[in-house]
Design a protein around this motif. Structure first.
Motif, PDB file in Angstrom:
ATOM      1  N   GLU A  66       0.845  -1.326  -0.056  1.00 55.20           N
ATOM      2  CA  GLU A  66      -0.166  -0.161  -0.254  1.00 55.20           C
ATOM      3  C   GLU A  66       0.840   1.261   0.034  1.00 55.20           C
ATOM      4  N   ALA A  67       0.603   2.005  -1.016  1.00 52.26           N
ATOM      5  CA  ALA A  67       1.652   3.383  -1.404  1.00 52.26           C
ATOM      6  C   ALA A  67       1.262   4.267   0.119  1.00 52.26           C
ATOM      7  N   LYS A  68       2.241   5.069   0.332  1.00 50.85           N
ATOM      8  CA  LYS A  68       2.231   5.955   1.490  1.00 50.85           C
ATOM      9  C   LYS A  68       2.545   7.264   0.895  1.00 50.85           C
ATOM     10  N   ARG A  69       1.566   8.090   0.675  1.00 52.55           N
ATOM     11  CA  ARG A  69       1.869   9.627   0.135  1.00 52.55           C
ATOM     12  C   ARG A  69       1.701  10.433   1.317  1.00 52.55           C
ATOM     13  N   VAL A  70       2.532  11.016   1.830  1.00 54.82           N
ATOM     14  CA  VAL A  70       2.248  11.891   2.815  1.00 54.82           C
ATOM     15  C   VAL A  70       2.651  13.251   2.230  1.00 54.82           C
ATOM     16  N   ASN A  71       1.901  14.287   2.274  1.00 54.38           N
ATOM     17  CA  ASN A  71       2.350  15.596   1.794  1.00 54.38           C
ATOM     18  C   ASN A  71       2.746  16.682   2.938  1.00 54.38           C
ATOM     19  N   HIS A  72       4.168  16.065   3.183  1.00 56.61           N
ATOM     20  CA  HIS A  72       4.790  16.892   4.428  1.00 56.61           C
ATOM     21  C   HIS A  72       4.771  18.426   4.255  1.00 56.61           C
ATOM     22  N   SER A  73       5.085  18.592   2.832  1.00 57.13           N
ATOM     23  CA  SER A  73       5.673  19.974   2.519  1.00 57.13           C
ATOM     24  C   SER A  73       4.387  20.942   2.396  1.00 57.13           C
ATOM     25  N   TYR A  74       3.077  20.220   1.968  1.00 53.11           N
ATOM     26  CA  TYR A  74       1.839  20.821   2.059  1.00 53.11           C
ATOM     27  C   TYR A  74       1.471  21.353   3.619  1.00 53.11           C
ATOM     28  N   ASP A  75       1.480  20.348   4.035  1.00 54.05           N
ATOM     29  CA  ASP A  75       1.299  20.535   5.654  1.00 54.05           C
ATOM     30  C   ASP A  75       1.899  21.436   6.249  1.00 54.05           C
ATOM     31  N   ALA A  76       3.145  21.626   5.713  1.00 53.14           N
ATOM     32  CA  ALA A  76       3.948  22.637   6.482  1.00 53.14           C
ATOM     33  C   ALA A  76       3.599  24.215   6.038  1.00 53.14           C
ATOM     34  N   LEU A  77       2.870  24.424   5.130  1.00 50.35           N
ATOM     35  CA  LEU A  77       2.655  25.795   4.468  1.00 50.35           C
ATOM     36  C   LEU A  77       1.805  26.555   5.677  1.00 50.35           C
ATOM     37  N   ASP A  78       2.089  27.784   5.766  1.00 47.65           N
ATOM     38  CA  ASP A  78       1.600  28.271   7.067  1.00 47.65           C
ATOM     39  C   ASP A  78       0.598  29.590   7.032  1.00 47.65           C
ATOM     40  N   ASN A  79      -0.047  29.595   5.531  1.00 44.70           N
ATOM     41  CA  ASN A  79      -0.976  30.723   5.320  1.00 44.70           C
ATOM     42  C   ASN A  79      -1.671  30.166   3.974  1.00 44.70           C
ATOM     43  N   ASP A  80      -3.022  30.794   3.878  1.00 42.64           N
ATOM     44  CA  ASP A  80      -3.940  30.226   2.756  1.00 42.64           C
ATOM     45  C   ASP A  80      -3.354  30.638   1.609  1.00 42.64           C
ATOM     46  N   SER A  81      -2.758  31.579   1.287  1.00 42.54           N
ATOM     47  CA  SER A  81      -2.046  32.042   0.333  1.00 42.54           C
ATOM     48  C   SER A  81      -1.220  30.836  -0.501  1.00 42.54           C
ATOM     49  N   GLN A  82      -0.441  30.571   0.386  1.00 38.17           N
ATOM     50  CA  GLN A  82       0.456  29.508   0.106  1.00 38.17           C
ATOM     51  C   GLN A  82      -0.090  27.983  -0.392  1.00 38.17           C
ATOM     52  N   ARG A  83      -1.127  27.904   0.442  1.00 38.39           N
ATOM     53  CA  ARG A  83      -2.012  26.706   0.118  1.00 38.39           C
ATOM     54  C   ARG A  83      -2.675  26.708  -1.138  1.00 38.39           C
ATOM     55  N   SER A 252       7.894   5.567  -1.365  1.00 39.63           N
ATOM     56  CA  SER A 252       6.688   6.062  -0.926  1.00 39.63           C
ATOM     57  C   SER A 252       5.473   5.108  -1.616  1.00 39.63           C
ATOM     58  N   GLU A 253       6.138   4.846  -2.923  1.00 41.33           N
ATOM     59  CA  GLU A 253       4.945   3.659  -3.588  1.00 41.33           C
ATOM     60  C   GLU A 253       4.909   2.550  -2.955  1.00 41.33           C
ATOM     61  N   LEU A 254       6.101   2.263  -2.162  1.00 45.03           N
ATOM     62  CA  LEU A 254       6.073   0.686  -1.391  1.00 45.03           C
ATOM     63  C   LEU A 254       5.711   0.877  -0.194  1.00 45.03           C
ATOM     64  N   GLY A 255       5.334   2.088   0.285  1.00 40.81           N
ATOM     65  CA  GLY A 255       4.756   2.141   1.732  1.00 40.81           C
ATOM     66  C   GLY A 255       5.495   2.682   3.014  1.00 40.81           C
ATOM     67  N   THR A 256       6.585   3.497   2.557  1.00 41.46           N
ATOM     68  CA  THR A 256       7.406   4.226   3.390  1.00 41.46           C
ATOM     69  C   THR A 256       7.279   5.530   3.181  1.00 41.46           C
ATOM     70  N   ASP A 257       7.126   6.379   4.105  1.00 44.68           N
ATOM     71  CA  ASP A 257       7.151   7.691   4.484  1.00 44.68           C
ATOM     72  C   ASP A 257       8.481   8.242   4.137  1.00 44.68           C
ATOM     73  N   THR A 258       8.801   9.039   3.278  1.00 44.10           N
ATOM     74  CA  THR A 258       9.895   9.758   2.998  1.00 44.10           C
ATOM     75  C   THR A 258       9.969  10.926   2.558  1.00 44.10           C
ATOM     76  N   VAL A 259      11.140  11.758   2.882  1.00 44.56           N
ATOM     77  CA  VAL A 259      10.912  13.223   2.341  1.00 44.56           C
ATOM     78  C   VAL A 259      12.218  13.516   2.021  1.00 44.56           C
ATOM     79  N   CYS A 260      12.491  14.483   1.085  1.00 45.99           N
ATOM     80  CA  CYS A 260      14.014  14.986   0.620  1.00 45.99           C
ATOM     81  C   CYS A 260      14.273  16.125   1.348  1.00 45.99           C
ATOM     82  N   ILE A 261      15.481  16.192   1.704  1.00 48.59           N
ATOM     83  CA  ILE A 261      16.145  17.217   2.726  1.00 48.59           C
ATOM     84  C   ILE A 261      17.051  18.249   1.929  1.00 48.59           C
TER      85      ILE A 261
END
Length: 457
Positions: A66-83, A252-261
């Motif tokens: 089961e894929a795990k696509r967690v949008n961490h960068s979207y969740d970190a946006l801090d105002n409605d304009s950015q979203r 992410s496609e293989l079910g692991t939560d991953t982000v680029c740094i």
């Protein structure tokens, strides 16, 4: 002959340079409504104004997990304009024009309008970076953009792509073929750690670090694929950003939560390295709700070091990584002055800490050695040989020895190292170690590690 090497790691650098222009003009920008088709078929159509609308393809496959696509960068946006910008950009990156971009080798996308109080270039860049962080399958995009302030609360933005619409459609088909083949052959029934390690091993084994970017300032403009998923999966050449984007997508496609740094990394001789060449990208991976640092690029060893299956930077802690890596601030943490002094784009999301050791590769895979004991070392050789490994990683489970003094003891007197090879051959079937080959080993005082190259008959 015994060859000892003090292990050193050289930086694989990236030119992840940010460029954009901003100008204030009394202008108007049309807000388009013709958005990409989400049917999943690779292709494109032209709208009434002649823009090329490439179909939005998710590149989803039957992986057995089961894929795990967690949008961490979207969740970190801090105002409605950015979203709002994030949502519009996520569609807008599929809308191409035929116009050349402001920067060499780039092509303008269809312009779009953003509205909100005090819209800024920082907001636009934050949203664009978040889209690219959360969607590594969008391989064609540049981080460059042009903004036109239409009025105080509205900005018109033109993004830039590294390829034409026709090129992108063709590359999508090639990427789809490569990904389909990869996931079709991927072993089922693996644990999350085993899946991650398999992805890591695949990228290192199948992709070559392209050092052309280090030798020419103009190289990257003509080879944009080295920074993306396509470069790893199709061209089989990339730099650290490409490695990181590919690991992010595949895990992410293989079910692991991953982000680029994003950040910087030390080299053997920092005095000769400028800020741009020190820029670097790697990953953070979450396993069992714990974050780990991962640097696939730095585990892709040079050709003269036959250590392709010893991974120093697979699931390491803050203490290990921060010895030679520095994480950049997030956009939210930057002051306005710091933002305008940036040389590269920056992070939206960074894990608060990485302290777990349960899935640290070298602790899991290494053979613990408390003394120069041939029987204990033999077990390590047997395990490594049965896995077809090129090297044996030994972790010192004692304060009595350093890596160098342990090596001295293994080759002293009755030479427990060679005794271990002979004992291992008695236990192995189907493969034999070359006990007469010259011994080659590497030492690492920081991790208290010895690495022995393994030679087969």
């Amino acid at each position: 002959m015994i060859t000892a090497v003090a292990l050193t790691l050289s930086l694989c650098s990236c030119n992840i340079i940010r460029k954009f222009t901003s100008r204030k003009l009394p202008d108007t920008v049309k807000q388009y409504t013709d958005m990409p088709d989400h049917s999943g078929d690779i292709g494109m159509h032209d709208d009434e104004d002649g823009y090329h609308i490439v179909n939005r393809v998710d590149f989803s496959y039957d992986t057995g997990y089961e894929a795990k696509r967690v949008n961490h960068s979207y969740d970190a946006l801090d105002n409605d304009s950015q979203r709002e910008m994030y949502a519009l950009i996520l569609d807008g990156v599929y809308c191409f024009s035929d116009k050349d971009g402001k920067f060499d080798g780039e092509y303008k996308m269809r312009p779009m309008l953003f509205s909100g109080d005090n819209v800024s270039d920082k907001d636009v860049e934050t949203a664009l970076t978040a889209v690219l962080d959360d969607h590594p399958e969008i391989f064609w995009m540049s981080t460059d953009f042009e903004s036109i302030y239409v009025k105080e609360d509205t900005v018109g933005v033109t993004l830039n792509a590294n390829y034409t619409a026709d090129q992108v459609v063709g590359m999508m088909r090639e990427l789809d073929t490569a990904l389909s083949g990869y996931f079709a052959d991927f072993e089922r029934g693996l644990s999350e750690y085993e899946r991650e390690e398999s992805v890591y091993r695949y990228i290192i084994s199948n992709c070559t670090y392209d050092d052309g970017v280090e030798n020419s300032d103009d190289y990257s403009a003509g080879h944009p694929s080295i920074y993306n998923l396509y470069g790893v999966m199709v061209d089989k050449k990339a730099v650290c950003e490409g490695y990181s984007r590919a690991l992010d997508y595949l895990c992410s496609e293989l079910g692991t939560d991953t982000v680029c740094i994003c950040g910087t990394a030390d080299t053997e001789d920092d005095e000769d390295v400028d800020a741009a060449s020190g820029l670097h990208m790697w990953n953070a991976v979450q396993l069992d709700n714990e974050w780990y640092w991962v640097d696939c690029t730095w585990d892709d060893w040079d050709e003269d070091e036959d250590l392709g299956d010893v991974y120093y930077y697979l699931n390491v802690t803050d203490d290990v990584l921060f010895a030679d890596h520095t994480v950049d601030k997030t956009y939210e943490e930057l002051t306005e002055d710091e933002y305008w002094e940036l040389e590269s784009y920056i992070n939206n999301f960074v894990p608060s800490s990485c302290t777990a050791t349960k899935y640290c590769y070298y602790l899991l895979e290494g053979e613990l050695l408390a003394s120069p004991n041939a029987e204990q070392l033999c077990e390590g050789f047997v395990t490594a040989a049965n896995k077809g490994r090129k090297s044996l990683l030994v972790i010192l489970d004692t304060d009595q020895y350093t890596p160098d003094t342990m090596a001295d003891a293994l080759f002293d007197g009755d030479q427990p190292y060679y005794q271990a090879l002979d004992l291992a051959n008695e236990k192995l079937s189907g493969v034999q170690l070359d006990a007469d080959a010259d011994a080659v080993y590497y030492t690492d005082d920081v991790r208290k590690i010895l690495i022995f190259e393994i030679f087969y008959e």
